[in-house]
Scaffold this active site. Sequence first.
Site, PDB file in Angstrom:
ATOM      1  N   ARG A 119     127.316  26.370  64.449  1.00 35.41           N
ATOM      2  CA  ARG A 119     126.827  27.286  65.483  1.00 35.41           C
ATOM      3  C   ARG A 119     127.862  27.433  66.591  1.00 35.41           C
ATOM      4  O   ARG A 119     128.765  26.584  66.711  1.00 35.41           O
ATOM      5  CB  ARG A 119     125.541  26.686  66.095  1.00 35.41           C
ATOM      6  CG  ARG A 119     124.449  26.479  65.066  1.00 35.41           C
ATOM      7  CD  ARG A 119     123.629  25.212  65.334  1.00 35.41           C
ATOM      8  NE  ARG A 119     122.775  24.929  64.178  1.00 35.41           N
ATOM      9  CZ  ARG A 119     121.547  25.418  64.014  1.00 35.41           C
ATOM     10  NH1 ARG A 119     121.014  26.135  64.978  1.00 35.41           N
ATOM     11  NH2 ARG A 119     120.854  25.170  62.925  1.00 35.41           N
TER      12      ARG A 119
ATOM     13  N   LYS B 111     114.788  20.916  57.015  1.00 36.51           N
ATOM     14  CA  LYS B 111     114.370  21.102  58.411  1.00 36.51           C
ATOM     15  C   LYS B 111     112.950  20.579  58.569  1.00 36.51           C
ATOM     16  O   LYS B 111     112.050  21.017  57.853  1.00 36.51           O
ATOM     17  CB  LYS B 111     114.436  22.583  58.788  1.00 36.51           C
ATOM     18  CG  LYS B 111     113.976  22.875  60.218  1.00 36.51           C
ATOM     19  CD  LYS B 111     114.246  24.312  60.598  1.00 36.51           C
ATOM     20  CE  LYS B 111     113.697  24.656  61.966  1.00 36.51           C
ATOM     21  NZ  LYS B 111     113.954  26.070  62.302  1.00 36.51           N
TER      22      LYS B 111
ATOM     23  N   ASP C 177     109.691  15.207  67.942  1.00 40.46           N
ATOM     24  CA  ASP C 177     109.223  14.274  66.912  1.00 40.46           C
ATOM     25  C   ASP C 177     109.977  14.425  65.595  1.00 40.46           C
ATOM     26  O   ASP C 177     109.671  13.757  64.614  1.00 40.46           O
ATOM     27  CB  ASP C 177     107.724  14.466  66.675  1.00 40.46           C
ATOM     28  CG  ASP C 177     107.377  15.903  66.291  1.00 40.46           C
ATOM     29  OD1 ASP C 177     108.309  16.710  66.084  1.00 40.46           O
ATOM     30  OD2 ASP C 177     106.176  16.215  66.194  1.00 40.46           O
ATOM     31  N   GLY C 178     110.936  15.347  65.570  1.00 44.02           N
ATOM     32  CA  GLY C 178     111.729  15.515  64.360  1.00 44.02           C
ATOM     33  C   GLY C 178     111.017  16.273  63.251  1.00 44.02           C
ATOM     34  O   GLY C 178     111.556  16.448  62.163  1.00 44.02           O
TER      35      GLY C 178
ATOM     36  N   GLY D  86     121.775  19.357  69.252  1.00 42.14           N
ATOM     37  CA  GLY D  86     122.078  18.773  67.939  1.00 42.14           C
ATOM     38  C   GLY D  86     120.920  18.947  66.974  1.00 42.14           C
ATOM     39  O   GLY D  86     119.861  19.463  67.328  1.00 42.14           O
TER      40      GLY D  86
ATOM     41  N   ARG E 203     115.902  17.824  64.165  1.00 40.59           N
ATOM     42  CA  ARG E 203     114.908  17.680  63.088  1.00 40.59           C
ATOM     43  C   ARG E 203     115.438  18.228  61.774  1.00 40.59           C
ATOM     44  O   ARG E 203     114.671  18.484  60.852  1.00 40.59           O
ATOM     45  CB  ARG E 203     113.617  18.381  63.457  1.00 40.59           C
ATOM     46  CG  ARG E 203     113.797  19.825  63.891  1.00 40.59           C
ATOM     47  CD  ARG E 203     112.475  20.461  64.104  1.00 40.59           C
ATOM     48  NE  ARG E 203     112.607  21.737  64.767  1.00 40.59           N
ATOM     49  CZ  ARG E 203     111.612  22.587  64.907  1.00 40.59           C
ATOM     50  NH1 ARG E 203     110.433  22.289  64.407  1.00 40.59           N
ATOM     51  NH2 ARG E 203     111.793  23.723  65.525  1.00 40.59           N
TER      52      ARG E 203
ATOM     53  N   ASP F 176     117.856  30.093  62.396  1.00 48.42           N
ATOM     54  CA  ASP F 176     116.796  29.478  63.205  1.00 48.42           C
ATOM     55  C   ASP F 176     115.676  30.462  63.517  1.00 48.42           C
ATOM     56  O   ASP F 176     115.532  30.959  64.635  1.00 48.42           O
ATOM     57  CB  ASP F 176     117.367  28.877  64.504  1.00 48.42           C
ATOM     58  CG  ASP F 176     117.977  27.513  64.252  1.00 48.42           C
ATOM     59  OD1 ASP F 176     118.202  27.174  63.080  1.00 48.42           O
ATOM     60  OD2 ASP F 176     118.231  26.793  65.226  1.00 48.42           O
TER      61      ASP F 176
ATOM     62  N   ASP G 114     122.982  27.966  70.687  1.00 52.67           N
ATOM     63  CA  ASP G 114     122.854  26.968  69.618  1.00 52.67           C
ATOM     64  C   ASP G 114     122.153  27.555  68.393  1.00 52.67           C
ATOM     65  O   ASP G 114     122.072  26.888  67.364  1.00 52.67           O
ATOM     66  CB  ASP G 114     122.110  25.718  70.112  1.00 52.67           C
ATOM     67  CG  ASP G 114     120.758  26.046  70.722  1.00 52.67           C
ATOM     68  OD1 ASP G 114     120.715  26.816  71.692  1.00 52.67           O
ATOM     69  OD2 ASP G 114     119.741  25.538  70.219  1.00 52.67           O
ATOM     70  N   ASN G 115     121.646  28.778  68.519  1.00 52.72           N
ATOM     71  CA  ASN G 115     121.028  29.438  67.361  1.00 52.72           C
ATOM     72  C   ASN G 115     121.931  30.527  66.794  1.00 52.72           C
ATOM     73  O   ASN G 115     121.495  31.322  65.965  1.00 52.72           O
ATOM     74  CB  ASN G 115     119.671  30.029  67.751  1.00 52.72           C
ATOM     75  CG  ASN G 115     118.632  28.954  68.034  1.00 52.72           C
ATOM     76  OD1 ASN G 115     118.788  27.816  67.598  1.00 52.72           O
ATOM     77  ND2 ASN G 115     117.590  29.297  68.757  1.00 52.72           N
TER      78      ASN G 115
HETATM   79  P1  AMP Z   1     115.066  25.409  68.409  1.00 52.15           P
HETATM   80  O1  AMP Z   1     114.354  25.990  69.596  1.00 52.15           O
HETATM   81  O2  AMP Z   1     114.154  25.158  67.235  1.00 52.15           O
HETATM   82  O3  AMP Z   1     116.279  26.164  68.033  1.00 52.15           O
HETATM   83  O4  AMP Z   1     115.526  23.951  68.852  1.00 52.15           O
HETATM   84  C1  AMP Z   1     116.346  23.683  69.970  1.00 52.15           C
HETATM   85  C2  AMP Z   1     116.763  22.244  69.939  1.00 52.15           C
HETATM   86  O5  AMP Z   1     115.629  21.388  69.986  1.00 52.15           O
HETATM   87  C3  AMP Z   1     117.532  21.838  68.698  1.00 52.15           C
HETATM   88  O6  AMP Z   1     118.465  20.863  69.064  1.00 52.15           O
HETATM   89  C4  AMP Z   1     116.466  21.267  67.814  1.00 52.15           C
HETATM   90  O7  AMP Z   1     116.969  20.353  66.878  1.00 52.15           O
HETATM   91  C5  AMP Z   1     115.574  20.577  68.823  1.00 52.15           C
HETATM   92  N1  AMP Z   1     114.186  20.491  68.376  1.00 52.15           N
HETATM   93  C6  AMP Z   1     113.284  21.491  68.278  1.00 52.15           C
HETATM   94  N2  AMP Z   1     112.114  21.026  67.846  1.00 52.15           N
HETATM   95  C7  AMP Z   1     112.256  19.704  67.649  1.00 52.15           C
HETATM   96  C8  AMP Z   1     111.403  18.647  67.212  1.00 52.15           C
HETATM   97  N3  AMP Z   1     110.143  18.870  66.871  1.00 52.15           N
HETATM   98  N4  AMP Z   1     111.925  17.413  67.138  1.00 52.15           N
HETATM   99  C9  AMP Z   1     113.192  17.163  67.470  1.00 52.15           C
HETATM  100  N5  AMP Z   1     114.042  18.097  67.905  1.00 52.15           N
HETATM  101  C10 AMP Z   1     113.588  19.360  67.991  1.00 52.15           C
HETATM  102 MG    MG Z   2     117.789  26.025  66.997  1.00 46.63          MG
END
Ligand code: AMP
Ligand code: MG
Length: 498
Positions: A191, A121, A133-134, A98, A101, A274, A264-265
């Site tokens: 996605r 983002k 940490d969002g 989901g 962030r 992403d 998810d990307n």
């Molecule tokens: P990503 O690798 O950036 O595509 O992220 C994969 C998943 O991890 C997605 O659900 C993102 O929302 C979550 N995510 C990545 N980095 C963070 C973060 N710093 N805080 C919260 N969720 C994250």
């Molecule tokens: Mg992603």
Amino acid sequence: MNTLVDGSMAVDAGLRWNNRFAALGPSFHTRLAPHPLPDPYWVGKSRAVAGQLGLSDAWMDSPVALEVFAGNLPLSGSAPLASVYSGHQFGQWAGQLGDGRAILLGEVATGDGAGLEVQLKGSGLTPYSRMGDGRAVLRSSIREFLCSEAMHALGIPTSRALCVVGSDAPVYREEIETAAVVTRVAPSFIRFGHFEHFSARGQLGELKTLADFVIDRFYPACRETGAFDGNPYAALLEAVSGRTAAMVAQWQAVGFCHGVMNTDNMSILGLTLDYGPFQFLDAYDPGHICNHSDPQGRYAYNRQPNIAYWNLFCLGQALLPLIGEPDQAMAALEPFKTVFPRELDARMRAKLGLTDAPREQDRDLIDALLMLMAQDRVDYSIFWRRLSRWMAGEGGEPVQDLFIDRAGLDAWMLRYQERIKTIPRWDGAHQMLKTNPRYILRNHLGEEAIRAAKVRDYSWVERLLTLLERPFEEHPGSEALAGFPPDWASTLSISCSS
Ligand code: AMP
Ligand code: MG
């Protein structure tokens, strides 16, 4: 968890909103406002994206805009939310993910009716943040901002980026960094993982609602009689396969490595989405792995087409309850195997200036060239640009100098010229110069912009944006930025950490 900000503070930017994803209801998302980002400052802005949204330069330069895109002030008419999705990461089912962030502010109505969603983002915790940490760090936000705009200018379908806002708020990664928020724009951020989510949970009502939403808004032809034996969901899978195939063909042709092709990307609209550890190839190495967190090379450059198909297969599985027959799902995926090579051939032929109808021997010509380039680790983009200039009679540095195997290259050049001679009144050089970019976002250029931004100098971000917005033009004074990467570029390590 942050609550919705008092609506009376809302800023009117003169936008018309039509929040269709928000209207799908609470199974699809959680409504919440972004978390405030302390003492924000501008890092970069795209005037082009602002214009698309209908935001004037004057408004974009106002202090209010800075607060809005830091997540500190709500836009009136927006309906902020974080959406829920699941996905396969590095080949494994990862369950619920989901927007951990990201916060979708809403959909801005556009003249063509398509609408543009606006998303922050790095705007703080959401119910889907899991262990995160969002937040997003400055370096990854600058990379996403510049690459989104660079890809768009190269004609590759992508989410866009409106701006980056920074803050001195600390963010803990391998070391202490600072926070930033990048504002992204796309017709939809849905996605493959959104479909996988509801399918895996057996929430077939929601699965159907989502598929109908995507079809009605983006793929209306799927409902036409005759589209896939009257099965709109199989037609959707086929259409998404086609767009994904075309997108990945463009990645391969320009030498773009995405780095994290998890489901998810993967955009349901076939947009590049992403931006994390992405890279444009320097030396041509088909097995190049751009992501330090991918030692097995699952997402290596030459595996991207197969991975795209693997991801589409996951989407097909997710849609199966709607499609009905596994045979139909497989049949909907089948065209990928012809569309991808056809699209790739078309792109590679354009790079070579082959403006006539495809011929059987063209594939051989392309393969022979790529083999020579791989063998000598020739700089991918510089080769194409030099070839284009030479064919255009502009001179410049010789293509031959890029190769160790000169005899091999000379033999190939002869074949190539023989092929060109078969095209009556050939005038493909102009097209080559518009197909083979002079400026790409190499890792070391992004790094220069990041290093400067860390000491509050954003001139590199602006300078690179200017070059990358017009990557096919000569930009006098910036020739060095179209050159070979410096030695230190090979020591850069880009991981999933962002
Ligand atoms: P990503 O690798 O950036 O595509 O992220 C994969 C998943 O991890 C997605 O659900 C993102 O929302 C979550 N995510 C990545 N980095 C963070 C973060 N710093 N805080 C919260 N969720 C994250
Ligand atoms: Mg992603």
